[in-house]
Scaffold this motif. Structure first.
Motif, PDB file in Angstrom:
ATOM      1  N   ILE A   1     -11.935 122.879 -25.851  1.00  0.00           N
ATOM      2  CA  ILE A   1     -10.727 122.076 -25.653  1.00  0.00           C
ATOM      3  C   ILE A   1      -9.638 122.965 -25.037  1.00  0.00           C
ATOM      4  O   ILE A   1      -9.684 124.186 -25.155  1.00  0.00           O
TER       5      ILE A   1
ATOM      6  N   ILE B   1      -5.417 123.356 -25.085  1.00  0.00           N
ATOM      7  CA  ILE B   1      -4.190 122.857 -25.734  1.00  0.00           C
ATOM      8  C   ILE B   1      -2.952 123.492 -25.103  1.00  0.00           C
ATOM      9  O   ILE B   1      -3.006 124.608 -24.581  1.00  0.00           O
TER      10      ILE B   1
ATOM     11  N   LEU C   1      -3.127 118.355 -27.112  1.00  0.00           N
ATOM     12  CA  LEU C   1      -4.381 118.371 -26.348  1.00  0.00           C
ATOM     13  C   LEU C   1      -4.148 118.057 -24.868  1.00  0.00           C
ATOM     14  O   LEU C   1      -3.499 117.079 -24.541  1.00  0.00           O
TER      15      LEU C   1
END
Ligand code: MIC
Ligand code: SF4
Length: 657
Positions: free
Chosen positions: A25, A27, A14
């Motif tokens: 998100i 990554i 992350l």
């Protein structure tokens, strides 16, 4: 609270956001994969972003979709891809070496890693505990340059496997059972995480058949825990040191849970023309079959072809049923050849093909008119086989071989009762050579400059978003429109993947062959669609070509994940409408967004008033993160990334952040 396996891998990678379902998100990506029909654009975009070296641990360029090279344009693409891999530092898998997902599984797939690939079946190595996601090419280009991959944190759904598969039931039937229950939309916004005692009963190739076809459920990805079977599989490939034990915590919390009792799974088949149109094989037994094909990234491993070969040993295929075996990798072909299975198959009347995607997208072995084709593939969208009104069924290699023997759809349990042919069972293969003749590693590169033939064009760039958006609804479509409808992948069209003006002429031709011409005559236009618009492949041409033809927005009831991201990446506004408004709006209507679109998108506005034919109004919804809004305003990801670069004086990938 305990963590799921998915959360553990994502936590380790992350770089932005929180693991809350629905939130965006970012990554870090360890591995990237690209193939020959999406790869040319990936590298042209990599070049256009002024990136000069691959930053991920592994980047691999495969040549698998157009390996027959029936036109110089295909061969030009392959030469360009070899030169790009060499110039920028990726592994190059030569044409004929096999389908990206199978070859990647053999050579690079590793537990605990993250991967992004410009192909929708990238989730295949989830069977070894890799978190692998399919995306559009520009996302892969940016990730290769070191930038994070941004996506909506999916819900994590447990698929609990209990029991043991009975005779004649296979991993393919497990995923067909999930499709039967959950449909092609059932996995949208979800990761399927496999748990339970049934996991141990499945080998890695069986697990990867399931994770591969999780894509047909619309899932972001699917993932299995790792165990001794994973370790043994890696050891067989000479990569045991890459084994990592990965499992969820005992008290992991899942958003939902589905249980599949493996002992109750029976041979299943997807009828034409949707992968979720699943019934027991016995329900359609007796349908005459003209063609049988075993292969593809779903069922093209040695372990998939072997049972069919065993069933055909010493027998012959039915006189009116043509059977083709196209293994997923040259390694699988080599293993089958060294053990004599290729000869057995040939003696039985089977045509043995090179390792390729081929027939899966209508490149070769196009079915005859008004005929039935049974395939071990993952998709049977209408017309994908290369002929409109086709009749393609999807099944396991065992069911395929049974049909090749009898000439009709046959429940293999009945075949056994009638002919004595026993369930060949599952057997893991032995690798005979450490193959590397077909893989060129970055340090063995033979090119250090791009070789662009006349078929390699430029990447189109859109202007920044306008304040005023108005245009005609040039096409109204129904539910589940696939990217094969938007830009078909058949051989006549595939060769133009690097030539956007030319390939755009085929846009939506499978829905309405006057569309491209009408769009070219219209300055600005809109598309209207029902549920799950853009399901299927990752091909960004399905957004790039409409953009090139002046499509400004798509009004749909819902969007498929990868295509939705591609629309943002190419600056097309994806607006959600409800069913009532969908029913009311017509092809030919003029739509106008009342707000100052640029300001509203940038300002985080979610509701947009759309005036239709100056007569009535509907409210459409823009469900977009801040980053996605920035992409739209800039006119797409390429412009946005370049803009970032100028602002920062770097190459603009988030590595510079
Ligand atoms: C497919 O199976 O539809 C393809 C062809 O592999 C596509 C990629 C492409 O269109 O090049 C996919 O699945 O993403
Ligand atoms: Fe190739 Fe078919 Fe797999 Fe797509 S689904 S990668 S075309 S084998």
């Amino acid at each position: 609270m305990g963590r799921t396996l998915t959360e553990k891998v994502l936590d380790d990678h992350l770089v932005e956001g929180e693991l809350t379902p629905g939130e965006e998100i970012g990554i870090e990506i360890d591995q990237v994969l690209t193939q020959d029909t999406t790869g040319t654009m990936v590298w042209l975009q990599f070049e256009a972003l002024d990136l000069d070296e691959v930053q991920t641990e592994v980047a691999a360029q495969y040549c698998d979709h157009q390996t027959y090279q029936f036109d110089f344009k295909n061969t030009d693409d392959h030469r360009f891809l070899r030169s790009a891999a060499g110039t920028f530092g990726a592994h190059f898998s030569r044409p004929g070496n096999g389908i990206c997902h199978q070859v990647h599984k053999e050579n690079f797939a590793a537990p605990g890693k993250t991967m992004l690939g410009s192909d929708s079946h990238t989730p295949t190595p989830g069977g070894l505990g890799e978190f692998a996601v399919g995306s559009g090419g520009i996302d892969v280009a940016v990730a290769m340059g070191g930038g994070p991959y941004y996506f909506e944190m999916p819900e994590i759904v447990e698929v609990r496997l209990e029991g043991d598969l009975p005779e004649w039931a296979t991993a393919k039937d497990v995923v067909l059972e999930l499709l039967r229950r959950l449909s092609v939309k059932g996995g949208v916004g979800k990761v399927f995480e496999f748990t339970g005692p049934g996991v141990d009963t499945l080998s890695v190739p069986e697990r990867t058949t399931i994770t591969n076809m999780g894509t047909e459920l619309g899932a972001t990805t699917s993932i299995f825990p790792t165990d001794e079977r994973t370790r043994d599989f890696l050891a067989e490939l000479g990569r045991e040191e890459e084994y990592v034990e990965l499992r969820p915590d005992d008290d992991a919390d899942y958003a939902d849970s589905v249980t599949v009792d493996l002992s109750a799974v029976e041979p299943l088949i997807a009828q034409p023309s949707m992968p979720d149109n699943v019934v027991p094989v016995s329900a359609v037994a007796g349908v005459e079959v003209d063609q049988v094909i075993v292969g593809s990234c779903t069922n093209g491993a040695y372990e998939d072809v072997l049972p069919a070969a065993k069933m055909l040993e010493g027998r012959a295929t039915n006189k009116t049923t043509d059977m083709i075996v196209a293994p997923g990798s040259k390694q699988a072909s080599e293993m089958l050849a060294r053990e004599g299975w290729v000869a057995e198959l040939m003696a039985a009347g089977v045509n043995f093909s090179e390792a390729t995607c081929g027939a899966c997208i209508g490149v070769g072995h196009v079915p005859a008119s008004d005929s039935v084709s049974l395939r071990t593939f993952n998709r049977n969208f209408e017309g994908r086989s290369g002929i409109e009104d086709d009749s393609v069924y999807l099944c396991s290699p065992e069911v395929a071989a049974a049909a090749a023997i009898t000439g009709e759809i046959t429940d293999p349990r009945d075949l056994e009762a009638e002919t004595g042919i026993r369930d060949p069972g599952f057997e893991m293969g032995t690798r005979y050579t450490e193959r590397d003749a077909d893989l060129i590693a970055p340090d063995e590169a033979v090119d250090d400059d791009l070789i662009k033939g006349p078929n390699i064009g430029d990447v189109p760039i859109k202007d920044p978003l306008d304040s005023h958006l108005e245009g005609e609804v040039l096409l109204k479509m129904g539910d589940n429109i696939t990217t094969d409808h938007i830009i078909p992948a058949t051989s006549d069209i595939l060769m133009y993947r690097s030539n956007v003006p030319k390939i755009s002429e085929f846009t939506l031709s499978r829905v309405d062959d006057s569309f491209a011409e009408r769009a070219m005559r219209t300055e600005a236009s809109f598309l209207v669609a029902g549920e799950n618009y853009g399901q299927g492949s990752s091909r960004e041409h399905a957004a790039m070509c409409p953009m090139y033809l002046g499509v400004e927005g798509v009004l749909a009831q819902s969007f498929a994940r990868i295509h939705r991201a591609n629309l943002f990446n190419f600056g097309i506004v994806p607006l959600l409408i409800d069913e009532e408004d969908y029913e009311r709006i017509d092809q030919g209507d003029t739509v106008e967004i009342v707000e100052d679109v640029q300001a509203a998108v940038a300002g985080g506005e979610e509701a947009f008033t759309v005036r239709v034919d100056d007569d009535w109004e509907l409210t459409a919804r823009l469900d977009a993160s801040e980053r996605e809004r920035d992409l739209l305003c800039a006119g797409g990801k390429l412009s946005w990334t370049r803009q970032q670069a100028q602002d920062k004086g770097g190459n603009g990938t988030p590595a510079d952040d």
